[in-house]
Design a protein around this motif. Structure first.
Motif, PDB file in Angstrom:
ATOM      1  N   ASN A   7     -10.118   8.019   0.971  1.00  0.00           N
ATOM      2  CA  ASN A   7      -9.141   8.900   0.308  1.00  0.00           C
ATOM      3  C   ASN A   7      -8.415   9.784   1.307  1.00  0.00           C
ATOM      4  O   ASN A   7      -7.200   9.983   1.199  1.00  0.00           O
ATOM      5  N   VAL A   8      -9.143  10.312   2.284  1.00  0.00           N
ATOM      6  CA  VAL A   8      -8.534  11.187   3.292  1.00  0.00           C
ATOM      7  C   VAL A   8      -7.443  10.442   4.065  1.00  0.00           C
ATOM      8  O   VAL A   8      -6.380  10.991   4.356  1.00  0.00           O
ATOM      9  N   LEU A   9      -7.704   9.179   4.361  1.00  0.00           N
ATOM     10  CA  LEU A   9      -6.743   8.375   5.126  1.00  0.00           C
ATOM     11  C   LEU A   9      -5.702   7.702   4.230  1.00  0.00           C
ATOM     12  O   LEU A   9      -4.879   6.928   4.710  1.00  0.00           O
ATOM     13  N   GLU A  10      -5.741   7.988   2.926  1.00  0.00           N
ATOM     14  CA  GLU A  10      -4.758   7.506   1.949  1.00  0.00           C
ATOM     15  C   GLU A  10      -4.775   5.986   1.776  1.00  0.00           C
ATOM     16  O   GLU A  10      -3.776   5.361   1.439  1.00  0.00           O
ATOM     17  N   TYR A  11      -5.950   5.411   1.978  1.00  0.00           N
ATOM     18  CA  TYR A  11      -6.111   3.967   1.794  1.00  0.00           C
ATOM     19  C   TYR A  11      -5.802   3.513   0.355  1.00  0.00           C
ATOM     20  O   TYR A  11      -5.184   2.452   0.177  1.00  0.00           O
ATOM     21  N   PRO A  12      -6.182   4.289  -0.686  1.00  0.00           N
ATOM     22  CA  PRO A  12      -5.846   3.856  -2.057  1.00  0.00           C
ATOM     23  C   PRO A  12      -4.339   3.679  -2.283  1.00  0.00           C
ATOM     24  O   PRO A  12      -3.932   2.855  -3.113  1.00  0.00           O
ATOM     25  N   LYS A  13      -3.506   4.449  -1.567  1.00  0.00           N
ATOM     26  CA  LYS A  13      -2.049   4.287  -1.708  1.00  0.00           C
ATOM     27  C   LYS A  13      -1.601   2.926  -1.169  1.00  0.00           C
ATOM     28  O   LYS A  13      -0.663   2.316  -1.708  1.00  0.00           O
ATOM     29  N   ILE A  14      -2.265   2.472  -0.120  1.00  0.00           N
ATOM     30  CA  ILE A  14      -1.969   1.140   0.421  1.00  0.00           C
ATOM     31  C   ILE A  14      -2.327   0.079  -0.617  1.00  0.00           C
ATOM     32  O   ILE A  14      -1.566  -0.876  -0.853  1.00  0.00           O
ATOM     33  N   LEU A  15      -3.488   0.244  -1.246  1.00  0.00           N
ATOM     34  CA  LEU A  15      -3.923  -0.728  -2.261  1.00  0.00           C
ATOM     35  C   LEU A  15      -2.962  -0.753  -3.449  1.00  0.00           C
ATOM     36  O   LEU A  15      -2.694  -1.822  -4.021  1.00  0.00           O
ATOM     37  N   GLU A  16      -2.441   0.408  -3.818  1.00  0.00           N
ATOM     38  CA  GLU A  16      -1.497   0.460  -4.944  1.00  0.00           C
ATOM     39  C   GLU A  16      -0.210  -0.276  -4.587  1.00  0.00           C
ATOM     40  O   GLU A  16       0.362  -0.976  -5.434  1.00  0.00           O
TER      41      GLU A  16
END
Length: 487
Positions: A7-16
């Motif tokens: 979450n800190v590295l904003e990985y979920p945004k990449i998945l979205e």
């Protein structure tokens, strides 16, 4: 991988964003649940799949078409449930997609070995496509030709309906003044006419309904009751025959439900790989060279140490920053480097640089190509940890400093020589002299564990420590005051 770090590295945004390239719900679900692997072999295989998919898309516009997640329908059919027309059409479309993909990879196993193997695992139609086509139109209507009995029933219904309408039409003509409107309508599945309330009793009829104002009665004249009954009986027989036909094809689906469900999972994986390729093309990304762990002389067989952490990112871009505004960075430490201490002014890009390295590592180990120039290299880390941003919590009575220290303590308990550790402004939020001492102690401990570390700092003491310690290097960023942008 550490969920907080993701979450800190904003990985979920990449998945979205990745999910946005998927063509149906099953693959979107896979995309959103994709996690970086700590297995070097699996990470390499994932990257190779994406590379294959990019080559395929360059010569062939392949996709899953109108496929749907038919697993719930297959489950229902396996339990002797009767599928509705839309469910059957979804199954037909999905099987056609599987057939087209299998055809695309036919005799191409040498050129695309990984995707060809996946295509081979897609289900055969087993006559299901033909069976559905025989009974349903493209709009989901059961065809007259679905069975001899259904065709005969519908012809009888048409005749009965004509007789009924003819009889009711005579009432519209002969009793026009008694009717609210000269129309034939339906109530409770029976054909009726709208009689004005003041003429109640003037026509012998069964009352089925009345208007909200009470001014209109919807009546079924007694002479047409038998005709309505005949229509209703035929319609019920038609409904039963349609259900029998749907049940017959549903049973065929149920016989192959396990293969269909397994096929959907493979189709979703195929679509996810194609989505990775499309995302990589739009990102102008490249496949990084991934390096695993190897033994070092003198180490026991069960104590693996990285011979070197080959990290070389050429013109790396943060994937969430628009390409026209992002400032690429090069990260190429000398061999043997275990820690990088990054300094520079505020707004110089220290935090973005840390996040870029961390996020690209996560992407690569998920099989995603990364926005770097060709020839870039990355180690395959067993774990990635990051402490970036404000960790204060009023609810838990934590100051910014306490929040960071709490998170750092948690991280230090889990790291080893296979870890990547990223700390932003290490030791900040307290007295500068004490903060610098804490930062130096933490960095020393990280070096002892063998973890690879990237640290951003303003402390001169940490810069001096990096300058005088083997395996640690200083790196710097700058800010152009004329353009108000990092360089």
């Amino acid at each position: 991988m550490d969920s907080k770090t993701l979450n800190v590295l904003e990985y979920p945004k990449i998945l979205e964003r990745l999910a946005g390239y998927c063509d149906f719900s099953a693959s979107m679900s896979l995309a959103r649940s994709l996690e970086p692997t700590d297995s070097f072999d699996l990470a390499k295989a994932r990257l190779a799949e994406t590379t294959e998919a990019r080559k395929v898309l360059a010569v062939n516009d392949i996709g899953v078409g109108a496929a749907r997640d038919i697993r719930p329908a297959a489950d229902l059919a396996a339990r002797s449930g009767v599928l509705d027309p839309q469910q059957l059409l979804d199954i037909k479309a999905t099987l056609i997609s599987c057939r087209e993909i299998k055809k695309s990879f036919d005799r191409k196993s040498d050129e695309f070995p990984r995707l060809s193997k996946l295509a081979e695992a897609l289900p055969e139609s087993h006559g299901i496509v033909d069976a559905i086509t025989r009974i349903l139109s493209d709009r989901g209507e059961v065809l007259d030709s679905a069975s001899v009995k259904l065709g005969a029933l519908r012809r009888e219904i048409k005749i009965a309906h004509g007789r009924l309408m003819s009889r009711l039409q005579r009432y519209l003509t002969e009793s026009a003044k008694k009717l609210q409107e000269p129309i034939i309508t339906q109530r409770d599945g029976r054909y009726v006419i709208p009689l004005r309330a003041e003429f109640k009793g003037s026509i012998k009829a069964v009352i089925h309904d009345q208007s909200a104002s009470g001014a209109t009665l919807f009546v079924e004249p007694l002479p047409v009751v038998e005709l309505n009954n005949e229509m209703r009986e035929l319609e019920l027989k038609e409904r039963d025959e349609e259900r029998r036909i749907l049940a017959e094809v549903s049973a065929l689906v149920g016989d192959h439900s396990s293969e269909l469900k397994y096929g959907v999972e493979n189709l979703a994986m195929m679509d996810l790989i194609l989505a990775k390729a499309k995302y990589a093309d739009d990102l102008r990304a490249n496949e990084p060279m991934l390096h695993g762990l190897s033994k070092v002389k003198g180490q026991k067989s069960d104590d693996l140490r990285p011979s070197t952490f080959d990290l070389n990112l050429i013109h790396a871009r943060h994937p969430l920053i628009p390409e026209e505004t992002v400032v690429p960075i090069d990260v190429d430490p000398a061999p043997g480097t275990r820690a990088i201490v990054i300094t520079g002014p505020n707004t110089g890009g220290k935090t973005v640089s840390l996040k870029t390295v961390g996020l690209l590592v996560l992407m690569a180990q998920s099989g995603l190509h990364i926005p770097v120039q060709s020839g870039s290299e990355l180690p395959c880390f067993h774990s990635v940890y990051a402490d970036i941003g404000d960790e204060q919590s009023i609810e838990q009575s934590l100051s910014t400093f306490s929040g960071h220290i709490t998170n750092i303590i948690r991280i230090l308990k889990h790291i080893d020589h296979r870890s990547l550790v990223i700390f932003d402004e290490l030791g900040s939020g307290t007295d500068p002299q004490e903060g610098a001492a804490i930062a130096r102690a933490i960095l020393t401990h990280l070096l002892d564990t063998g973890a690879m570390t990237l640290v951003a700092t303003h402390y001169p003491e940490l810069k001096t420590f990096a300058h005088s310690t083997d395996g640690v290097v200083n790196a710097s960023l700058e800010f152009d005051i004329k353009t108000l942008r990092p360089t």
